[in-house]
Scaffold this active site. Structure first.
Site, PDB file in Angstrom:
ATOM      1  N   ARG A 187       2.820 -16.102  15.491  1.00 43.25           N
ATOM      2  CA  ARG A 187       4.236 -16.512  15.403  1.00 43.25           C
ATOM      3  C   ARG A 187       5.166 -15.335  15.677  1.00 43.25           C
ATOM      4  NH1 ARG A 187       5.746 -19.445  10.053  1.00 43.25           N
ATOM      5  NH2 ARG A 187       7.842 -19.322  10.906  1.00 43.25           N
ATOM      6  N   HIS A 223      13.559 -17.815   2.141  1.00 47.15           N
ATOM      7  CA  HIS A 223      12.111 -17.948   2.377  1.00 47.15           C
ATOM      8  C   HIS A 223      11.467 -16.676   2.918  1.00 47.15           C
ATOM      9  CE1 HIS A 223      12.517 -22.632   2.539  1.00 47.15           C
ATOM     10  NE2 HIS A 223      12.625 -22.135   1.335  1.00 47.15           N
ATOM     11  N   CYS A 241      -3.799  -2.752   1.185  1.00 43.23           N
ATOM     12  CA  CYS A 241      -2.804  -1.987   0.429  1.00 43.23           C
ATOM     13  C   CYS A 241      -3.356  -0.607   0.098  1.00 43.23           C
ATOM     14  CB  CYS A 241      -2.501  -2.760  -0.856  1.00 43.23           C
ATOM     15  SG  CYS A 241      -1.370  -1.935  -1.958  1.00 43.23           S
ATOM     16  N   CYS A 244      -3.681  -0.611  -4.111  1.00 38.94           N
ATOM     17  CA  CYS A 244      -4.686  -1.370  -4.880  1.00 38.94           C
ATOM     18  C   CYS A 244      -5.768  -1.973  -3.982  1.00 38.94           C
ATOM     19  CB  CYS A 244      -4.016  -2.467  -5.689  1.00 38.94           C
ATOM     20  SG  CYS A 244      -3.476  -3.852  -4.677  1.00 38.94           S
ATOM     21  N   THR A 264      18.733 -28.344   9.113  1.00 40.09           N
ATOM     22  CA  THR A 264      17.613 -28.455   8.164  1.00 40.09           C
ATOM     23  C   THR A 264      17.327 -29.924   7.880  1.00 40.09           C
ATOM     24  OG1 THR A 264      16.826 -27.955   5.922  1.00 40.09           O
ATOM     25  CG2 THR A 264      19.221 -28.030   6.216  1.00 40.09           C
ATOM     26  N   SER A 265      16.042 -30.238   7.700  1.00 37.85           N
ATOM     27  CA  SER A 265      15.661 -31.630   7.416  1.00 37.85           C
ATOM     28  C   SER A 265      15.885 -31.975   5.945  1.00 37.85           C
ATOM     29  CB  SER A 265      14.196 -31.852   7.781  1.00 37.85           C
ATOM     30  OG  SER A 265      13.378 -30.972   7.027  1.00 37.85           O
ATOM     31  N   ASN A 318      23.628 -31.774  12.561  1.00 37.67           N
ATOM     32  CA  ASN A 318      22.213 -32.005  12.883  1.00 37.67           C
ATOM     33  C   ASN A 318      22.163 -33.177  13.867  1.00 37.67           C
ATOM     34  OD1 ASN A 318      19.425 -32.713  12.772  1.00 37.67           O
ATOM     35  ND2 ASN A 318      19.268 -31.897  10.698  1.00 37.67           N
ATOM     36  N   PRO A 319      21.449 -33.048  14.985  1.00 41.47           N
ATOM     37  CA  PRO A 319      21.400 -34.189  15.904  1.00 41.47           C
ATOM     38  C   PRO A 319      20.783 -35.436  15.267  1.00 41.47           C
ATOM     39  CG  PRO A 319      20.147 -32.293  16.775  1.00 41.47           C
ATOM     40  CD  PRO A 319      20.743 -31.861  15.478  1.00 41.47           C
TER      41      PRO A 319
HETATM   42  P1  OAD Z   1      12.556 -28.678   9.689  1.00 38.32           P
HETATM   43  O1  OAD Z   1      11.663 -28.475  10.849  1.00 38.32           O
HETATM   44  O2  OAD Z   1      12.030 -29.453   8.542  1.00 38.32           O
HETATM   45  O3  OAD Z   1      13.891 -29.391  10.170  1.00 38.32           O
HETATM   46  C1  OAD Z   1      14.611 -28.932  11.295  1.00 38.32           C
HETATM   47  C2  OAD Z   1      15.872 -29.749  11.405  1.00 38.32           C
HETATM   48  O4  OAD Z   1      16.647 -29.198  12.456  1.00 38.32           O
HETATM   49  C3  OAD Z   1      15.640 -31.234  11.744  1.00 38.32           C
HETATM   50  O5  OAD Z   1      16.391 -32.031  10.839  1.00 38.32           O
HETATM   51  C4  OAD Z   1      16.172 -31.360  13.189  1.00 38.32           C
HETATM   52  O6  OAD Z   1      16.768 -32.638  13.421  1.00 38.32           O
HETATM   53  C5  OAD Z   1      17.225 -30.267  13.208  1.00 38.32           C
HETATM   54  N1  OAD Z   1      17.540 -29.732  14.539  1.00 38.32           N
HETATM   55  C6  OAD Z   1      16.718 -29.616  15.632  1.00 38.32           C
HETATM   56  N2  OAD Z   1      17.375 -29.028  16.644  1.00 38.32           N
HETATM   57  C7  OAD Z   1      18.641 -28.750  16.199  1.00 38.32           C
HETATM   58  C8  OAD Z   1      19.804 -28.131  16.773  1.00 38.32           C
HETATM   59  N3  OAD Z   1      19.799 -27.678  18.025  1.00 38.32           N
HETATM   60  N4  OAD Z   1      20.913 -28.020  16.002  1.00 38.32           N
HETATM   61  C9  OAD Z   1      20.939 -28.472  14.723  1.00 38.32           C
HETATM   62  N5  OAD Z   1      19.874 -29.068  14.142  1.00 38.32           N
HETATM   63  C10 OAD Z   1      18.743 -29.194  14.853  1.00 38.32           C
HETATM   64  O7  OAD Z   1      13.073 -27.224   9.225  1.00 38.32           O
HETATM   65  P2  OAD Z   1      13.658 -26.773   7.822  1.00 38.32           P
HETATM   66  O8  OAD Z   1      14.474 -27.831   7.207  1.00 38.32           O
HETATM   67  O9  OAD Z   1      14.269 -25.434   8.033  1.00 38.32           O
HETATM   68  O10 OAD Z   1       9.408 -23.207   4.718  1.00 38.32           O
HETATM   69  O11 OAD Z   1      12.318 -26.586   6.992  1.00 38.32           O
HETATM   70  C11 OAD Z   1      12.398 -26.113   5.674  1.00 38.32           C
HETATM   71  C12 OAD Z   1      11.215 -25.243   5.362  1.00 38.32           C
HETATM   72  O12 OAD Z   1       9.987 -25.941   5.665  1.00 38.32           O
HETATM   73  C13 OAD Z   1      11.085 -23.988   6.222  1.00 38.32           C
HETATM   74  O13 OAD Z   1      11.899 -22.918   5.778  1.00 38.32           O
HETATM   75  C14 OAD Z   1       9.639 -23.658   6.069  1.00 38.32           C
HETATM   76  C15 OAD Z   1       9.053 -25.031   6.272  1.00 38.32           C
HETATM   77  O14 OAD Z   1       7.792 -25.236   5.728  1.00 38.32           O
HETATM   78  C16 OAD Z   1       8.770 -22.067   4.480  1.00 38.32           C
HETATM   79  O15 OAD Z   1       8.368 -21.348   5.354  1.00 38.32           O
HETATM   80  C17 OAD Z   1       8.629 -21.779   3.024  1.00 38.32           C
END
Ligand code: OAD
Length: 253
Positions: free
Chosen positions: A73, A125, A153, A156, A194-195, A223-224
């Site tokens: 990644r 995160h 590490c 340890c 964010t979803s 969000n789209p």
């Molecule tokens: P998700 O992948 O769950 O959601 C991404 C969101 O972005 C979706 O609702 C899409 O519709 C929206 N999206 C896509 N393209 C976009 C754009 N150009 N403009 C605006 N919105 C857009 O990602 P997160 O909600 O960030 O956790 O996921 C939350 C957490 O789940 C992450 O931080 C990660 C993951 O597991 C950890 O790593 C702890």
């Protein structure tokens, strides 16, 4: 909820706000070419098993696999650049004093594109570019480059892991406190890309909406696709990189 595309109405609402809390998620970096987690086909969790790659148990079971996945990644995002949404937000933050506003930016993203664009951001995160010991927690500050082999590490001899928050782990204390306070005291909460599926971050909009001292708080979502958030007042079904530059131009002029 208003399906509100009316930029003028949103600008008016925001101009009246003194305290603004913004939460960003993976969708914010999507236009930089970084895959989200849950979008169909392209989402990371569509193609990889989160519980194997983003949990302490997964790391204990197969540390090489987890380490190599994070190295992959890192390699995939190392040349990615901030997109127009990152730049617009940084510009707004930099003008905030002049506008009489406090803007607290909270992100779930582990990339560093907000920082690259010049924003001050509280990362809930963790940071994909940092490492720490999985045993004693000591930060591992040596450059890790592309190494696929596990590192250990110096203190340890525990295995080195990326300094990101995995499922079931607590969020960094200071960042979460800042986020909770900013949500609690804001006039407008804006959730972008964010979803709203992962807690406690997904609960910040509820904290904003339900804080007794701020009964008029508005929640705006950009969000789209509509997220799972329950308390949205204004839904803007647009991409962050297309909508935010227009919004910020109007705010800062
Ligand atoms: P998700 O992948 O769950 O959601 C991404 C969101 O972005 C979706 O609702 C899409 O519709 C929206 N999206 C896509 N393209 C976009 C754009 N150009 N403009 C605006 N919105 C857009 O990602 P997160 O909600 O960030 O956790 O996921 C939350 C957490 O789940 C992450 O931080 C990660 C993951 O597991 C950890 O790593 C702890």
């Amino acid at each position: 909820m208003q399906n509100n595309h009316d930029l003028t109405a949103i600008v008016e609402k925001l101009k009246q706000a003194k305290k603004i809390c913004i939460l960003t998620g993976a969708g914010f970096s999507a236009e930089s070419g970084i895959p989200t987690f849950r979008d169909k086909q392209t989402g990371l969790w569509e193609n990889f098993r989160a519980e194997e790659l983003a949990s302490v148990q997964g790391f204990q079971k197969n540390p090489e696999l987890v380490w190599q996945w994070y190295q992959m990644r890192r390699n995939a995002i190392k040349d990615k650049q901030p997109n127009p949404a990152h730049h617009a937000l940084a510009q707004w933050q930099q003008h905030a004093d002049k506008l009489g506003q406090t803007i607290t930016l909270i992100s779930q993203n582990v990339d560093d594109l907000h920082e690259q664009a010049g924003s001050l951001v509280y990362k809930l995160h963790g940071n994909l570019w940092q490492n720490k010991c999985s045993q004693c927690g000591l930060p591992y500050t040596h450059e890790v480059k592309q190494t696929k082999e596990l590192l250990f590490c110096e203190q340890c001899h525990g295995k080195i892991r990326p300094d990101v928050v995995w499922f079931g782990e607590n969020l960094p204390k200071h960042e979460w406190q800042v986020a909770e306070l900013a949500a609690f005291h804001c006039d407008v909460f804006i959730s972008i890309g964010t979803s709203s599926t992962v807690y406690p971050a997904a609960g910040l909009a509820d904290i904003a909406k339900e804080s007794p001292g701020y009964p008029m708080t508005s929640v705006i979502e950009i969000n789209p696709n509509p997220s799972l958030a329950k308390v949205v007042d204004y839904f803007i079904p647009e991409k962050a990189g297309e909508f935010l530059p227009q919004l910020v131009e109007r705010m800062c002029k």
